[in-house]
Each structure stands twice: as structure tokens, then as C-alpha cells.
Design an enzyme around this catalytic site. Structure first.
Site, PDB file in Angstrom:
ATOM      1  N   GLY A 234      13.149  -4.425 -12.783  1.00  0.00           N
ATOM      2  CA  GLY A 234      11.881  -3.986 -13.364  1.00  0.00           C
ATOM      3  C   GLY A 234      11.070  -5.141 -13.908  1.00  0.00           C
TER       4      GLY A 234
ATOM      5  CG  ASP B 146       4.740  -5.576 -10.483  1.00  0.00           C
ATOM      6  OD1 ASP B 146       4.320  -5.113 -11.556  1.00  0.00           O
ATOM      7  OD2 ASP B 146       5.647  -5.073  -9.824  1.00  0.00           O
TER       8      ASP B 146
HETATM    9  P1  NG1 Z   1       8.463  -3.112 -10.346  1.00  0.00           P
HETATM   10  O1  NG1 Z   1       9.209  -2.641 -11.475  1.00  0.00           O
HETATM   11  O2  NG1 Z   1       8.222  -4.557 -10.365  1.00  0.00           O
HETATM   12  O3  NG1 Z   1       9.047  -2.693  -9.087  1.00  0.00           O
HETATM   13  C1  NG1 Z   1       6.547  -1.331  -9.644  1.00  0.00           C
HETATM   14  C2  NG1 Z   1       5.256  -1.680  -8.919  1.00  0.00           C
HETATM   15  C3  NG1 Z   1       4.063  -1.799  -9.874  1.00  0.00           C
HETATM   16  C4  NG1 Z   1       3.963  -0.579 -10.773  1.00  0.00           C
HETATM   17  C5  NG1 Z   1       5.337  -0.310 -11.433  1.00  0.00           C
HETATM   18  C6  NG1 Z   1       5.356   0.948 -12.254  1.00  0.00           C
HETATM   19  C7  NG1 Z   1       5.795  -3.111  -7.026  1.00  0.00           C
HETATM   20  C8  NG1 Z   1       5.810  -4.487  -6.514  1.00  0.00           C
HETATM   21  N1  NG1 Z   1       5.390  -2.958  -8.267  1.00  0.00           N
HETATM   22  O4  NG1 Z   1       6.970  -2.432 -10.426  1.00  0.00           O
HETATM   23  O5  NG1 Z   1       2.878  -1.977  -9.124  1.00  0.00           O
HETATM   24  O6  NG1 Z   1       3.498   0.543 -10.079  1.00  0.00           O
HETATM   25  O7  NG1 Z   1       6.371  -0.196 -10.456  1.00  0.00           O
HETATM   26  O8  NG1 Z   1       4.440   0.869 -13.273  1.00  0.00           O
HETATM   27  O9  NG1 Z   1       6.118  -2.181  -6.318  1.00  0.00           O
END
Ligand code: NG1
Length: 549
Positions: A185, A241
Site C-alpha cells: 500500500g 500514486d
Molecule cells: P496502491 O495502494 O499503491 O496500490 C492504489 C491505486 C491508487 C488509489 C489507491 C486507493 C495504483 C497504482 N494505485 O494504490 O491510484 O486508487 O489504490 O486509494 O493502482
């Protein structure tokens, strides 16, 4: 006046002191950078030309709302991906194709990869031609493979800068190392894609000087490119991100807004506020679980937007994939390209939160929270024919569900978007008041306020968005009992890390208590334990270091 963050270019430095702001600040990092450069020479027999750096991020608040185009509040962290890279002038026998790549990783688990892009004939590529995608690389979206993220970054660079097929991309050697734990995350995937995009831009001379007629991409454009690149790994992610990794600044968190276009502004954090990340040690494999997790949520929130728009009598194109943010704008009479601003947005969100019952199934409104709607009900509620519904909402994504939780997902998105605005306002107010404030009692109130918003966010993620998991629930509960003002999952959820707000004076005690109380930490000690729970402070965004060779 300094250009808006999104209009700035990616910094290209020549020394590590520039990267970290001073010689002193760079010293703790020098060994890691030097050994990466030395290892590059050992493996490839020549000096690295560039080292690119892209950080991970922690999201303080605003989960799963970036793809609905609502603003979020992340900050880059110190942990990052580094890629040492350079052109390969003498192609080896297997890899003589233009733009071929040898990708290695310092982590032994990730094996050496060789691949080459294929330039397709415009006549043969049909659909892809319409998007200018003449270059192709095989990316395996079914399995999690480290090199997929390298390829994803490369894809965009090839199709942006080499789409006319006249110039050939350089052949590239690259060596990757990372300190962002995967699936936690903290956005290791976006850091990888941003770093890889930058590596291919740098080696191909697209970051400095006179660049082809496409020009040098600014930070905002690079965010868009990295977002598109990341989608190629199979996750329909929003832009949080990539934006945090590229646009962050060490002095503050970033309020990133995606509507009407990408923009970022600094949000100073109240003095004495420390954000502690704790890893649940459940690895969230977002790409392979996307059809029941991430991508399903993307579809549920999009369909909810259409149904809500219909019920409010708003004008939506037959095939328009309208987002919840756009529905809010249309409802408030916002003109195309305008932004009503945070204060009005907060009010409209509160009004629309009262109008979400329309997203429950007609015949069993009270059960909706548990059961959602079936596919048939959802198509009917959308007012679209089955064919058009399929084309607009399902044809581009693989999802799997028997029931769709439209009401609860929309309730999360609206309430979370409002919490981000409240959090932002509280931080900005605190910054304005600081100096005139009476110190401790004031920060205690601010911390309580921010902590409450974080706890509410966690509840909403767990109950309405169903993106928490038992381990994250346990960790956030332990955090509030160990002295945090608030605690929530950060990132996509279903595992990964929590982020907790703790006052500076209590951080040591808090971390110690957490280490003692979260059962999976009991088997860890020393560095391994320090790796899983740590305090963060906002870090700087991505950059490139050009080495003298
Ligand atoms: P992470 O936790 O880095 O996978 C993902 C999405 C973000 C956002 C969050 C929830 C990717 C690269 N990033 O983050 O854009 O939607 O989940 O807030 O998929």
C-alpha cells in the site's frame, strides 16, 4: 514566480547533494547509490549513465476516490526505487532488435530479463493504430512479474516518442533496486513504473536539451503517461500514486486534484504531527485480485455515477463514462473546465450524500447494504441497453461479482471526498494560526480532529468499500489503543500498511507498544522489525541523476 508544480520539468541533477538538498542530508544515502553504480559496472561492463529515483508514498487520507476524480492527500516517503541505466552500444547476438532491454534487479528473487519491443505495421494494428500504439511489448497481466512494471514504463515512452517509426529507441541496460515493500500500500508499483518511465526517457535523451517535436514532458504530463503505463499491468488505477511520486515536495503533504485537470498544491502538516506506517504483513496482490477487488470497485463507482446522474435529471452522453466528481459538478451547475473550489464542493457533497438511496435495489431497499444489486438490476437501473452497458462499463475490464454494491461504494466515495477536504482545511487553518496559537492545547485539538477523520475513513473503507481485511482492522484498533489520534489503511487496502497519526513526543512509545502487541510482529526482531513499522515524513519527488562518465 515558480511554475505550477504540474508545469515544472523533472529535475536532472549531477550530484547526490542536489537530490537530497545538502551534502549532509545525502550522506546516509551515498553508500546505497554507490553500490548500485558499482554493481552496474560489474554486471554490464560499463559505467551507468543515469540513476533515476522514484519514491513510494503514504496516503494520509482519500482512499479509492482518485479514479472518481476527487482530490486526495498523500505525501512521498523516503523509501524509493532506484534504477541505474545506460545505453547498450554493442547489441549481443540475441538482442539486436532496436530498443532491446536487459533488465536486472539487485534482489535475487527477481531474475534477469531480456526483451525487445516490436514495431508493428500500421496496416496490421487496427484499433491500436487509432491510439498511436505502434510499439508493442508482451506484458503478462495474469501473473505478477517484476519486469512487467519495467515494460509498462517503456511502453509509454516508445509510443510517445517513437511512434512515427523513424527514429529507433536506444538499446538499454538497467539495474533496479528498491526499498518500498511490495504489495504494502506504499505504492511500490507506481514507483517502479515512474522510475522505469524516467529511465527510458533519460537514456533516450528525452529529458534535457533539444528533444524531438514532442518536447520535454513536464511533471503533469509525466503523471498522465505513468498512469497510462501502469494500466498496462492490468489495474485501472487513478493517478494518486504517480502524482505523489512525481510531484511531492519535502516541506508538506500534497493535495492532488484530478478535476477539471491534474493539479497539486502543498498542504503543510501541523507541527509535531508524525505519521507512522505499520505493515500488516498481508501482501496485497492488487493486479491478480483486480477483478474482484480494485477493478470491480472502479466499475461499481462508475455505474453508480450514471444511475445517480439519471436520477438527478443530468444530461449524460449515451456512452459517456461519467465519474462521481463530474456528476457533482453537473449537479452544482459547474461549467465544463471549471472547478467550484473546495468550500462549495464540500457543501454539494453533503447534499448529494442524502440522495444516494436511488442506488439501492427497488424491490428490497432495506437489504441493499448487504446484498447490492445483480448484474441484471444494474443494467436496468442504468437505463442503457444490455449491449451499450457492456460496451461502456464492461468491455475494457475483467470483473467478477454476483452482486454490485453501488450504494455503499458511492457513500464511501462521497464521505471520503468530504473528509479529505476537511482534513486539508484543518491543516491549512492550523498553518495560518501557528505562531498566534497557544501551542500544546491547540495542537491537541487539531490532532484529535485529524485523527477522527482518519478513523472515520477506516470505518468507511472497511464497511462501505470493503477494502480492509481482519489484519488491518486489528492494526488500526491497536494503534488507537497505543496512543494514536487516528489510524487507517493506506493505499488500495486488502492488506499492506496502515498509517497512524501520533504526536512527536509519543512516537517511540507508540512504536514500541505496537511492536509488542501485533501478533505477527512477535517473530521479528532487529532490522526486520524496524522495517515493518516506521515513522515517515514527507519526502521529495522523483528525479534523475546524470553521471559524469
Ligand atoms: P496502491 O495502494 O499503491 O496500490 C492504489 C491505486 C491508487 C488509489 C489507491 C486507493 C495504483 C497504482 N494505485 O494504490 O491510484 O486508487 O489504490 O486509494 O493502482
Amino acid at each position: 514566480m515558480e511554475a505550477a508544480i504540474s508545469k515544472q520539468n523533472i529535475p536532472v541533477y549531477t550530484t547526490l547533494s542536489d537530490v537530497f538538498g545538502s551534502l549532509e542530508a545525502s550522506l546516509p544515502h551515498a553508500k546505497r547509490w554507490d553500490s548500485l553504480a558499482e554493481e552496474f559496472v560489474k554486471r554490464f561492463g560499463k559505467q551507468t549513465e543515469y540513476i533515476v529515483r522514484a519514491p513510494g508514498r503514504v496516503n494520509l487520507i482519500g482512499e479509492h476516490i482518485d479514479y472518481a476524480l476527487f482530490g486526495v492527500l498523500p505525501a512521498a516517503i523516503e523509501r524509493d526505487i532506484l534504477i541505474a541505466c545506460g545505453s547498450r552500444s554493442a547489441p549481443d547476438a540475441n538482442l539486436h532488435a532496436p530498443g532491446s532491454v536487459v533488465a536486472e534487479n539487485l534482489h535475487p528473487k527477481y531474475t534477469r530479463q531480456l526483451f525487445a519491443p516490436v514495431l508493428r505495421d500500421p496496416e496490421e494494428i487496427g484499433e491500436a493504430k487509432a491510439h498511436g500504439e505502434r510499439w508493442h511489448l508482451d506484458i503478462n497481466t495474469k501473473e505478477l512479474r517484476w519486469e512487467s512494471y519495467v515494460k509498462a514504463g517503456y511502453y509509454g515512452v516508445l509510443n510517445h516518442h517513437f511512434s512515427d517509426g523513424e527514429d529507433s529507441p536506444s538499446s538499454v541496460n538497467l539495474l533496479v533496486t528498491g526499498s518500498v515493500p511490495a504489495g504494502s500500500g506504499l505504492s511500490s508499483s507506481a514507483a517502479m513504473v515512474v522510475a522505469s518511465t524516467l529511465a527510458f526517457l533519460a537514456v533516450n535523451g528525452k529529458l534535457e536539451g533539444v528533444v524531438d517535436n514532442h518536447g520535454i514532458l513536464n511533471k503533469g504530463e509525466l503523471v498522465q503517461l505513468a498512469m497510462k503505463n501502469e494500466k498496462r499491468v492490468g489495474v485501472n488505477s487513478g493517478g494518486m500514486d504517480q502524482a505523489a511520486s512525481i510531484m511531492s515536495d519535502p516541506s508538506s503533504a500534497l493535495y492532488i486534484s484530478f478535476y477539471p485537470s491534474l493539479s497539486a498544491s502543498a498542504v503543510p502538516l501541523p507541527s509535531g504531527a508524525v505519521f507512522v506506517c505499520a505493515n500488516s504483513l498481508v501482501v496485497a496482490n492488487k493486479a491478480s485480485s483486480a477483478k474482484r477487488g480494485y477493478n470491480l470497485r472502479v466499475v461499481e463507482t462508475l455505474v453508480a455515477a450514471r444511475i445517480l446522474a439519471n436520477s438527478l435529471g443530468l444530461d449524460i452522453g449515451l456512452k459517456e463514462k461519467v465519474t462521481l466528481r463530474e456528476v457533482v459538478g453537473k449537479f452544482a451547475g459547474e461549467k465544463y473546465g471549471e472547478d467550484m473550489g473546495p468550500d462549495d464542493l464540500e457543501k454539494v457533497l453533503a447534499t448529494l450524500e442524502q440522495k444516494l438511496d436511488i442506488l439501492k435495489p427497488n424491490n428490497r431497499p432495506n437489504e441493499a447494504d448487504q446484498f447490492g444489486v445483480t448484474m441484471e438490476e444494474m443494467v436496468e437501473m442504468s437505463g442503457l441497453s444490455e449491449n451499450i452497458f457492456h460496451e461502456v462499463y464492461l468491455s475494457w475490464v475483467d470483473i467478477e461479482a454476483t452482486h454490485f454494491q453501488l450504494h455503499n461504494r458511492a457513500r464511501h466515495v462521497f464521505s471520503e471526498a468530504r473528509r479529505v477536504l476537511e482534513f486539508r482545511r484543518a491543516c491549512l487553518d492550523a498553518a495560518t494560526r501557528s505562531g498566534a496559537s497557544d501551542g500544546n492545547s491547540d495542537s491537541n485539538d487539531i490532532f484529535k480532529n485529524l485523527g477522527q477523520l482518519m478513523n472515520d475513513s477506516q470505518r468507511s473503507c472497511a464497511m462501505d468499500f470493503e477494502c480492509s481485511c481482519p489484519e488491518l482492522d486489528t492494526l488500526t484498533g491497536l494503534a488507537t489503543r497505543s496512543g494514536a489520534y487516528g489510524s487507517r489503511l493506506t493505499g488500495a487496502g486488502w492488506g499492506g500498511c496502515t498509517v497512524s497519526l501520533v504526536s512527536e513526543g509519543k512516537v517511540k512509545d507508540f512504536i514500541q507498544k505496537m511492536k509488542e502487541s501485533y501478533p505477527p510482529y512477535k517473530d521479528l526482531e532487529g532490522d526486520a522489525l524496524d522495517e515493518v513499522i516506521f515513522a515517515t515524513k514527507p519526502g521529495r519527488g522523483a528525479c534523475v541523476v546524470k553521471l559524469e562518465i
